[in-house]
Design a protein around this motif. Structure first.
Motif, PDB file in Angstrom:
ATOM      1  N   ALA A 101      50.011  39.749  49.013  1.00 56.21           N
ATOM      2  CA  ALA A 101      50.522  40.156  50.209  1.00 56.21           C
ATOM      3  C   ALA A 101      51.431  41.404  50.392  1.00 56.21           C
ATOM      4  CB  ALA A 101      50.956  38.820  50.909  1.00 56.21           C
ATOM      5  N   ASP A 102      52.492  41.596  49.476  1.00 55.07           N
ATOM      6  CA  ASP A 102      53.517  42.389  49.755  1.00 55.07           C
ATOM      7  C   ASP A 102      52.838  43.884  49.084  1.00 55.07           C
ATOM      8  OD1 ASP A 102      54.956  40.707  50.673  1.00 55.07           O
ATOM      9  OD2 ASP A 102      56.390  40.154  49.007  1.00 55.07           O
ATOM     10  N   ASN A 103      51.854  43.934  48.233  1.00 56.26           N
ATOM     11  CA  ASN A 103      51.429  45.073  47.723  1.00 56.26           C
ATOM     12  C   ASN A 103      49.783  45.566  48.023  1.00 56.26           C
ATOM     13  OD1 ASN A 103      53.847  45.818  45.786  1.00 56.26           O
ATOM     14  ND2 ASN A 103      53.762  43.554  45.820  1.00 56.26           N
ATOM     15  N   ARG A 104      49.692  45.293  49.116  1.00 54.10           N
ATOM     16  CA  ARG A 104      48.112  45.548  49.501  1.00 54.10           C
ATOM     17  C   ARG A 104      47.734  46.828  49.380  1.00 54.10           C
ATOM     18  NH1 ARG A 104      45.283  40.745  50.339  1.00 54.10           N
ATOM     19  NH2 ARG A 104      46.451  39.262  51.902  1.00 54.10           N
ATOM     20  N   ASP A 105      48.452  48.005  49.247  1.00 56.91           N
ATOM     21  CA  ASP A 105      47.991  49.258  49.034  1.00 56.91           C
ATOM     22  C   ASP A 105      47.685  49.461  47.338  1.00 56.91           C
ATOM     23  OD1 ASP A 105      48.031  49.767  51.538  1.00 56.91           O
ATOM     24  OD2 ASP A 105      50.007  50.765  51.574  1.00 56.91           O
ATOM     25  N   LYS A 106      48.750  48.764  46.720  1.00 61.40           N
ATOM     26  CA  LYS A 106      48.452  48.957  45.313  1.00 61.40           C
ATOM     27  C   LYS A 106      47.271  48.076  44.870  1.00 61.40           C
ATOM     28  CE  LYS A 106      53.323  49.375  44.021  1.00 61.40           C
ATOM     29  NZ  LYS A 106      54.427  48.831  43.142  1.00 61.40           N
ATOM     30  N   VAL A 107      47.149  46.838  45.566  1.00 59.45           N
ATOM     31  CA  VAL A 107      45.790  46.068  44.982  1.00 59.45           C
ATOM     32  C   VAL A 107      44.423  46.925  45.176  1.00 59.45           C
ATOM     33  CG1 VAL A 107      44.546  44.008  45.382  1.00 59.45           C
ATOM     34  CG2 VAL A 107      47.294  44.000  45.085  1.00 59.45           C
ATOM     35  N   TYR A 111      42.118  48.053  42.557  1.00 60.69           N
ATOM     36  CA  TYR A 111      40.612  47.650  42.720  1.00 60.69           C
ATOM     37  C   TYR A 111      39.758  48.805  42.833  1.00 60.69           C
ATOM     38  CZ  TYR A 111      36.178  45.961  44.092  1.00 60.69           C
ATOM     39  OH  TYR A 111      34.749  45.563  44.387  1.00 60.69           O
ATOM     40  N   ASN A 112      39.930  50.021  43.373  1.00 61.46           N
ATOM     41  CA  ASN A 112      39.170  51.077  43.511  1.00 61.46           C
ATOM     42  C   ASN A 112      38.932  51.948  42.137  1.00 61.46           C
ATOM     43  OD1 ASN A 112      38.565  50.452  46.376  1.00 61.46           O
ATOM     44  ND2 ASN A 112      40.222  51.770  47.098  1.00 61.46           N
ATOM     45  N   ARG A 113      40.132  51.957  41.501  1.00 62.67           N
ATOM     46  CA  ARG A 113      40.152  52.528  40.283  1.00 62.67           C
ATOM     47  C   ARG A 113      39.373  51.873  39.140  1.00 62.67           C
ATOM     48  NH1 ARG A 113      46.112  52.859  38.028  1.00 62.67           N
ATOM     49  NH2 ARG A 113      46.305  53.640  40.204  1.00 62.67           N
ATOM     50  N   TYR A 114      39.439  50.731  39.293  1.00 61.93           N
ATOM     51  CA  TYR A 114      38.819  49.790  38.186  1.00 61.93           C
ATOM     52  C   TYR A 114      37.182  49.963  38.480  1.00 61.93           C
ATOM     53  CZ  TYR A 114      37.156  46.058  35.455  1.00 61.93           C
ATOM     54  OH  TYR A 114      36.392  45.264  34.150  1.00 61.93           O
ATOM     55  N   TYR A 115      36.753  50.047  39.852  1.00 62.07           N
ATOM     56  CA  TYR A 115      35.511  49.889  40.333  1.00 62.07           C
ATOM     57  C   TYR A 115      34.845  51.231  39.942  1.00 62.07           C
ATOM     58  CZ  TYR A 115      31.406  49.600  43.136  1.00 62.07           C
ATOM     59  OH  TYR A 115      30.212  49.524  43.749  1.00 62.07           O
ATOM     60  N   GLU A 116      35.436  52.414  40.111  1.00 62.56           N
ATOM     61  CA  GLU A 116      34.976  53.519  39.824  1.00 62.56           C
ATOM     62  C   GLU A 116      34.764  53.793  38.256  1.00 62.56           C
ATOM     63  OE1 GLU A 116      34.241  55.933  41.644  1.00 62.56           O
ATOM     64  OE2 GLU A 116      34.714  55.100  43.720  1.00 62.56           O
ATOM     65  N   ALA A 117      35.544  53.429  37.605  1.00 62.63           N
ATOM     66  CA  ALA A 117      35.632  53.131  36.127  1.00 62.63           C
ATOM     67  C   ALA A 117      34.461  52.220  35.474  1.00 62.63           C
ATOM     68  CB  ALA A 117      36.748  53.158  35.372  1.00 62.63           C
ATOM     69  N   HIS A 118      34.206  51.167  36.198  1.00 59.87           N
ATOM     70  CA  HIS A 118      33.389  50.031  35.809  1.00 59.87           C
ATOM     71  C   HIS A 118      32.298  49.634  36.858  1.00 59.87           C
ATOM     72  CE1 HIS A 118      37.236  49.890  33.747  1.00 59.87           C
ATOM     73  NE2 HIS A 118      36.547  49.676  32.401  1.00 59.87           N
ATOM     74  N   ARG A 119      31.811  50.628  37.330  1.00 60.67           N
ATOM     75  CA  ARG A 119      30.956  50.145  38.896  1.00 60.67           C
ATOM     76  C   ARG A 119      29.959  49.508  38.341  1.00 60.67           C
ATOM     77  NH1 ARG A 119      30.227  53.292  43.381  1.00 60.67           N
ATOM     78  NH2 ARG A 119      31.566  54.951  42.461  1.00 60.67           N
ATOM     79  N   ASP A 120      29.003  49.892  37.161  1.00 61.95           N
ATOM     80  CA  ASP A 120      27.977  48.970  36.781  1.00 61.95           C
ATOM     81  C   ASP A 120      28.244  47.502  36.456  1.00 61.95           C
ATOM     82  OD1 ASP A 120      26.379  51.105  37.300  1.00 61.95           O
ATOM     83  OD2 ASP A 120      26.576  51.996  35.184  1.00 61.95           O
ATOM     84  N   GLU A 121      29.230  47.375  35.647  1.00 55.96           N
ATOM     85  CA  GLU A 121      29.839  46.049  35.167  1.00 55.96           C
ATOM     86  C   GLU A 121      30.339  45.228  36.459  1.00 55.96           C
ATOM     87  OE1 GLU A 121      32.903  46.473  32.446  1.00 55.96           O
ATOM     88  OE2 GLU A 121      31.871  47.801  31.021  1.00 55.96           O
TER      89      GLU A 121
END
Length: 407
Positions: A101-107, A111-121
């Motif tokens: 809740a305190d770090n929404r931007d970081k989360v 998530y976006n960084r991981y999704y870009e690197a592992h989109r298919d998975e």
């Protein structure tokens, strides 16, 4: 000597009192004399190689010991943290929720960084979760649609803003309406469509990939094809003899008080065993393949028996017409006279002869595999044979008369 000792003591005292000044002076000296320091170190190492190696070994041992101590400290810390998480699950969950809740931007960034690197998975895992519980997926979809009606309208509006997509949807709807009207005018039921979900489509694609990309598939298909053809050939060649044996075996079981068995099952079980023993390889065949081969053989045996009875019926009727043609011709002529007296249109003589011959033969000919349409087709063939034979006789008579007139 005393003066130098006093100066050294004074220097040490000044260094102890002002360590930051001395460190700053040393950093400045090192930055200004990097090449000289490097050359002095090289000269000292060349003159004191053994001592340099000894110092290097001591340094490496101290570094390894330090890394080992740091690894042990980290391991103990991880173990303490693990025990704490196990002992305090509620506090752990509260801490995680509070941190998120305190770090929404970081989360979101993580998530976006991981999704870009592992989109298919990520997409594959999400699809697997949806496929594992389709009812839950439908429920969540309906709930989202209820909560986001305006968002849905906006998405549809944005999609139809593309002229090509909008025109294709209009053409598809118009084609569906035309098909519906055409089927209605023809008295046919409307087109039935089976709505396939995304989970079903993905399951079908997986099964298709597993089927067509199987490296053993060509050999599997070859074994199945050879097995099915061999089984059909064996049943067409030895089916009658095997059926006699199966009937005798079933009667023996009945006399012995054993449970009854289907003659058909006995026949095909033995046929499958014989064909499998004769084949070089059947290791890729499964029960479903054997069942499919049996069904194919049964259909082919039925078709063969039907065709055999049909040909036998046609030959028998044609032979009956040839032996009793005069009598059948007189009967046909009398039938047409009776029809004319009753005001019923007359029929061709060939049709009546074929009909009378068929009625006289059909009762004693085997016909358990024939249908009414087969009998009608046999009558048409007999009628055609009669017409051809009559034409041939007429041609022979005309040729004899022509010769007599010339003679």
């Amino acid at each position: 000597m005393n003066d130098s000792s006093e100066e050294a003591a004074a220097a040490r005292k000044a260094l102890a009192e002002h360590p930051s000044d001395e460190a700053e002076k040393r950093r400045q000296y090192v930055a200004a004399n990097r090449d000289r320091i490097r050359e002095l170190n090289r000269l000292w190492r060349s003159e004191h190689l053994d001592r340099a190696r000894e110092l290097n070994r001591d340094s490496m041992r101290r570094a390894a010991a330090r890394r080992h101590r740091e690894a042990e400290v980290r391991a103990r810390g991880r173990e303490r943290a693990k025990r704490w998480r196990v002992e305090h699950p509620e506090r752990r969950r509260e801490y995680q929720q509070r941190w998120v809740a305190d770090n929404r931007d970081k989360v979101r960034e993580y998530y976006n960084r991981y999704y870009e690197a592992h989109r298919d998975e990520v997409n594959a895992r999400a699809a697997a979760r949806r496929d594992a519980d389709p009812e839950r997926t439908k429920q969540v979809t309906r709930q989202w649609a209820e909560r986001n009606k305006e968002r849905r309208v906006e998405l549809q509006r944005n999609r139809r803003s593309d002229p090509q997509i909008y025109q294709s949807e209009l053409e598809a709807n118009a084609a569906a309406r035309r098909l519906k009207r055409s089927l209605s005018r023809a008295g046919l039921p409307p087109k039935l469509l089976h709505a396939t979900t995304a989970a079903e489509r993905r399951a079908n694609e997986r099964e298709a990939d597993a089927y067509f990309n199987d490296p053993a598939r060509p050999e599997h298909v070859r074994q199945f094809t050879v097995f099915a053809e061999s089984l059909t050939e064996h049943m067409l060649k030895s089916g009658a003899r095997m059926r006699e044996f199966a009937e005798a075996y079933a009667e023996t079981r009945a006399r012995m008080g054993l449970p009854p068995m289907s003659v058909e099952n006995i026949v095909y079980a033995r046929a499958v065993e014989i064909v499998a023993e004769r084949m070089r390889r059947v290791d890729l065949l499964i029960g479903r393949d054997v069942a499919a081969a049996v069904r194919s053989t049964q259909a082919e045996a039925t078709r063969f028996a039907r065709q055999k009875q049909f040909d036998s019926l046609v030959r028998t009727v044609v032979a009956h017409v040839q032996r009793n043609g005069v009598r059948l011709g007189v009967d046909a002529e009398m039938e047409n006279r009776a029809r004319s007296r009753r005001g019923i249109p007359s029929l061709p003589g060939e049709a009546l002869i074929a009909q009378f011959a068929m009625h006289e033969v059909i009762e004693r000919a085997p016909r358990n595999s024939l249908t009414l349409e087969d009998a009608r087709a046999a009558a048409r063939l007999v009628r055609l044979h009669i017409a051809v034979s009559k034409g041939s006789r007429r041609a022979v008579i005309d040729e004899q008369e022509r010769r007599r007139s010339l003679g």
